[in-house]
Design an enzyme around this catalytic site. Structure first.
Site, PDB file in Angstrom:
ATOM      1  N   SER A 138     -29.227  16.177  45.064  1.00  0.00           N
ATOM      2  CA  SER A 138     -28.745  16.925  43.798  1.00  0.00           C
ATOM      3  C   SER A 138     -28.056  18.458  44.176  1.00  0.00           C
ATOM      4  O   SER A 138     -28.516  18.874  45.361  1.00  0.00           O
ATOM      5  CB  SER A 138     -29.782  17.135  42.884  1.00  0.00           C
ATOM      6  OG  SER A 138     -29.544  17.932  41.889  1.00  0.00           O
ATOM      7  N   TYR A 151     -38.394  19.988  40.789  1.00  0.00           N
ATOM      8  CA  TYR A 151     -37.217  18.964  40.996  1.00  0.00           C
ATOM      9  C   TYR A 151     -36.224  19.644  41.950  1.00  0.00           C
ATOM     10  O   TYR A 151     -36.167  18.650  43.025  1.00  0.00           O
ATOM     11  CB  TYR A 151     -36.417  18.966  39.719  1.00  0.00           C
ATOM     12  CG  TYR A 151     -35.102  18.029  39.820  1.00  0.00           C
ATOM     13  CD1 TYR A 151     -35.481  16.767  40.145  1.00  0.00           C
ATOM     14  CD2 TYR A 151     -34.141  18.683  39.836  1.00  0.00           C
ATOM     15  CE1 TYR A 151     -34.426  15.850  40.225  1.00  0.00           C
ATOM     16  CE2 TYR A 151     -33.089  17.631  39.825  1.00  0.00           C
ATOM     17  CZ  TYR A 151     -33.221  16.243  40.259  1.00  0.00           C
ATOM     18  OH  TYR A 151     -32.056  15.346  40.281  1.00  0.00           O
TER      19      TYR A 151
HETATM   20  N1  LIG Z   1     -28.045  12.694  36.061  1.00  0.00           N
HETATM   21  C1  LIG Z   1     -27.850  13.763  36.819  1.00  0.00           C
HETATM   22  O1  LIG Z   1     -27.457  14.700  36.449  1.00  0.00           O
HETATM   23  C2  LIG Z   1     -28.178  13.565  38.414  1.00  0.00           C
HETATM   24  C3  LIG Z   1     -29.107  12.708  38.908  1.00  0.00           C
HETATM   25  N2  LIG Z   1     -29.451  12.897  40.326  1.00  0.00           N
HETATM   26  C4  LIG Z   1     -30.504  12.067  40.935  1.00  0.00           C
HETATM   27  O2  LIG Z   1     -29.847  10.714  40.960  1.00  0.00           O
HETATM   28  C5  LIG Z   1     -30.920   9.573  40.758  1.00  0.00           C
HETATM   29  C6  LIG Z   1     -30.695   8.757  39.840  1.00  0.00           C
HETATM   30  O3  LIG Z   1     -30.724   9.492  38.557  1.00  0.00           O
HETATM   31  P1  LIG Z   1     -30.244   8.884  37.238  1.00  0.00           P
HETATM   32  O4  LIG Z   1     -29.193   7.604  37.342  1.00  0.00           O
HETATM   33  O5  LIG Z   1     -29.084  10.017  36.963  1.00  0.00           O
HETATM   34  O6  LIG Z   1     -31.245   8.770  36.149  1.00  0.00           O
HETATM   35  P2  LIG Z   1     -31.667   7.538  35.379  1.00  0.00           P
HETATM   36  O7  LIG Z   1     -33.018   8.093  34.632  1.00  0.00           O
HETATM   37  O8  LIG Z   1     -30.674   6.941  34.678  1.00  0.00           O
HETATM   38  O9  LIG Z   1     -32.287   6.502  36.412  1.00  0.00           O
HETATM   39  C7  LIG Z   1     -33.441   6.583  37.039  1.00  0.00           C
HETATM   40  C8  LIG Z   1     -33.644   5.476  37.982  1.00  0.00           C
HETATM   41  O10 LIG Z   1     -34.909   5.695  38.837  1.00  0.00           O
HETATM   42  C9  LIG Z   1     -35.905   4.774  38.665  1.00  0.00           C
HETATM   43  N3  LIG Z   1     -37.225   5.298  38.742  1.00  0.00           N
HETATM   44  C10 LIG Z   1     -37.675   6.468  38.241  1.00  0.00           C
HETATM   45  N4  LIG Z   1     -38.861   6.677  38.789  1.00  0.00           N
HETATM   46  C11 LIG Z   1     -39.257   5.420  39.461  1.00  0.00           C
HETATM   47  C12 LIG Z   1     -40.296   4.842  40.302  1.00  0.00           C
HETATM   48  N5  LIG Z   1     -41.500   5.587  40.274  1.00  0.00           N
HETATM   49  N6  LIG Z   1     -40.215   3.782  41.033  1.00  0.00           N
HETATM   50  C13 LIG Z   1     -39.013   3.082  40.839  1.00  0.00           C
HETATM   51  N7  LIG Z   1     -38.227   3.264  40.323  1.00  0.00           N
HETATM   52  C14 LIG Z   1     -38.054   4.539  39.507  1.00  0.00           C
HETATM   53  C15 LIG Z   1     -35.591   4.283  37.102  1.00  0.00           C
HETATM   54  O11 LIG Z   1     -36.158   2.926  36.829  1.00  0.00           O
HETATM   55  P3  LIG Z   1     -37.679   2.404  36.266  1.00  0.00           P
HETATM   56  O12 LIG Z   1     -37.751   3.429  34.980  1.00  0.00           O
HETATM   57  O13 LIG Z   1     -37.092   0.892  35.857  1.00  0.00           O
HETATM   58  O14 LIG Z   1     -38.478   2.402  37.275  1.00  0.00           O
HETATM   59  C16 LIG Z   1     -34.131   4.284  36.924  1.00  0.00           C
HETATM   60  O15 LIG Z   1     -33.605   2.962  37.164  1.00  0.00           O
HETATM   61  C17 LIG Z   1     -32.189  10.434  40.407  1.00  0.00           C
HETATM   62  O16 LIG Z   1     -32.909  10.737  41.969  1.00  0.00           O
HETATM   63  C18 LIG Z   1     -31.579  11.758  40.198  1.00  0.00           C
HETATM   64  O17 LIG Z   1     -32.522  12.987  40.483  1.00  0.00           O
HETATM   65  C19 LIG Z   1     -28.783  13.923  41.017  1.00  0.00           C
HETATM   66  C20 LIG Z   1     -27.915  14.734  40.758  1.00  0.00           C
HETATM   67  C21 LIG Z   1     -27.472  14.602  39.262  1.00  0.00           C
HETATM   68  O1  LIG Z   2     -29.991  16.703  39.653  1.00  0.00           O
HETATM   69  C1  LIG Z   2     -29.391  16.842  38.388  1.00  0.00           C
HETATM   70  C2  LIG Z   2     -28.446  17.876  38.144  1.00  0.00           C
HETATM   71  S1  LIG Z   2     -29.071  19.220  37.676  1.00  0.00           S
HETATM   72  O2  LIG Z   2     -29.628  18.859  36.242  1.00  0.00           O
HETATM   73  O3  LIG Z   2     -29.890  19.909  38.354  1.00  0.00           O
HETATM   74  O4  LIG Z   2     -27.870  20.260  37.225  1.00  0.00           O
END
Ligand SMILES: NC(=O)C1=CN([C@@H]2O[C@H](COP(=O)(O)OP(=O)(O)OC[C@H]3O[C@@H](n4cnc5c(N)ncnc54)[C@H](OP(=O)(O)O)[C@@H]3O)[C@@H](O)[C@H]2O)C=CC1
Ligand SMILES: O=CCS(=O)(=O)O
Length: 253
Positions: A138, A151
């Protein structure tokens, strides 16, 4: 047919990546905790490609190791691992956050990611040339901001772990990338605010955040680069996001 293992495929980037790789004919190994969503995705995508869903919590190292070391032959060789499962919690200042929330982020974003990587490495090494590990970092791993505390630190781990893996995997043909997105509209903020839909809507309102499909496209691009190319880190933001000035503590006027 190449195959990809995507953690956190039930939502956001992971789900969009599953759809993108399916469109290109890849076999899919999809994981997440929400079984109903996995089932729905399997129903949707198995019309196009072989799909294996694994209901897994990435924090459970025994379950992760067991599932990944027993993948059916149809899903081998493994060409790409997308370490995407992750979350942020508690956007409040560090001094107001429950310790449990810090532990959940560390256990998921760090321990979960290394659990999956450790289990998948033998398969990726067997594939060798052209295989990839794509880790979701991120911008928060590089740039500090208020409320980023654990985070951001967990995503700094993802960056350094990715670089260090590159060193150890030199000569094996396996690529490693830290993909570092900025603000993207998924369920991420809903999870971060523990279900506050209004707060999530407010964050994305009036601007143009990245969409899950934008990140899925980058993941597909990274996984299909010529085998001799490794992109070490790819930071990507919407054009409507940038950095801000340093904050300064001042005496009252
Ligand atoms: N959206 C944003 O602004 C950004 C996101 N990210 C990163 O990208 C990744 C995906 O995020 P995003 O798609 O936005 O978020 P979402 O919340 O839409 O998706 C997160 C996914 O992670 C899974 N997950 C969470 N905890 C667990 C666990 N303990 N075991 C297995 N699966 C898990 C969830 O599935 P389930 O709950 O079914 O287990 C879900 O499918 C993350 O690592 C996030 O930190 C990075 C930068 C920016
Ligand atoms: O990783 C997620 C993006 S932000 O919330 O840190 O800008």
């Amino acid at each position: 047919m190449p195959s990809v293992l995507i953690t956190g495929a039930t939502s956001g980037f992971g789900k969009a990546a599953a759809q993108r790789f399916a469109k290109a004919g890849w076999s899919l190994i999809l994981t997440g905790r929400r079984v109903e969503r996995l089932k729905a995705l399997e129903e949707e995508l198995s019309k196009q490609v072989p799909v294996l869903t694994l209901a897994l919590d990435v924090r459970d190292s025994d379950a992760v190791t067991d599932a990944i070391s027993n993948l059916p032959e149809t899903f081998l060789p493994l060409t790409c691992l997308i370490n995407n499962a992750g979350l942020a919690l508690a956007p409040e200042p560090a001094q107001k956050v429950a310790l449990e929330d810090w532990h959940t982020m560390i256990d998921t974003n760090i321990t979960g990611l290394v659990n999956v990587t450790h289990a998948a490495l033998p398969l990726l090494l067997k594939t060798g040339k052209g295989a990839s590990i794509l880790n979701l970092g991120s911008v928060a791993g590089q740039w500090p901001y208020p409320g980023g505390h654990v985070y951001g630190a967990s995503k700094a781990f993802v960056q350094q772990f990715s670089y260090n893996l590159r060193c150890d995997l030199l000569g094996t043909g396996v690529r490693v990338t830290d993909l570092a997105p900025g603000m993207a509209e998924t369920e991420f903020t809903l999870v971060r605010t523990k279900g506050d839909q209004a707060a999530s809507d407010a964050l994305y309102r009036g601007t143009t955040p990245l969409q899950a499909e934008d990140i899925a496209e980058q993941l597909y691009y990274l996984a299909t680069l010529p085998a001799h190319i490794n992109i070490n880190r790819l930071e990507i933001m919407t054009v409507r996001q940038a950095w801000s000035a340093f904050a300064v503590d001042r005496d009252p006027a």
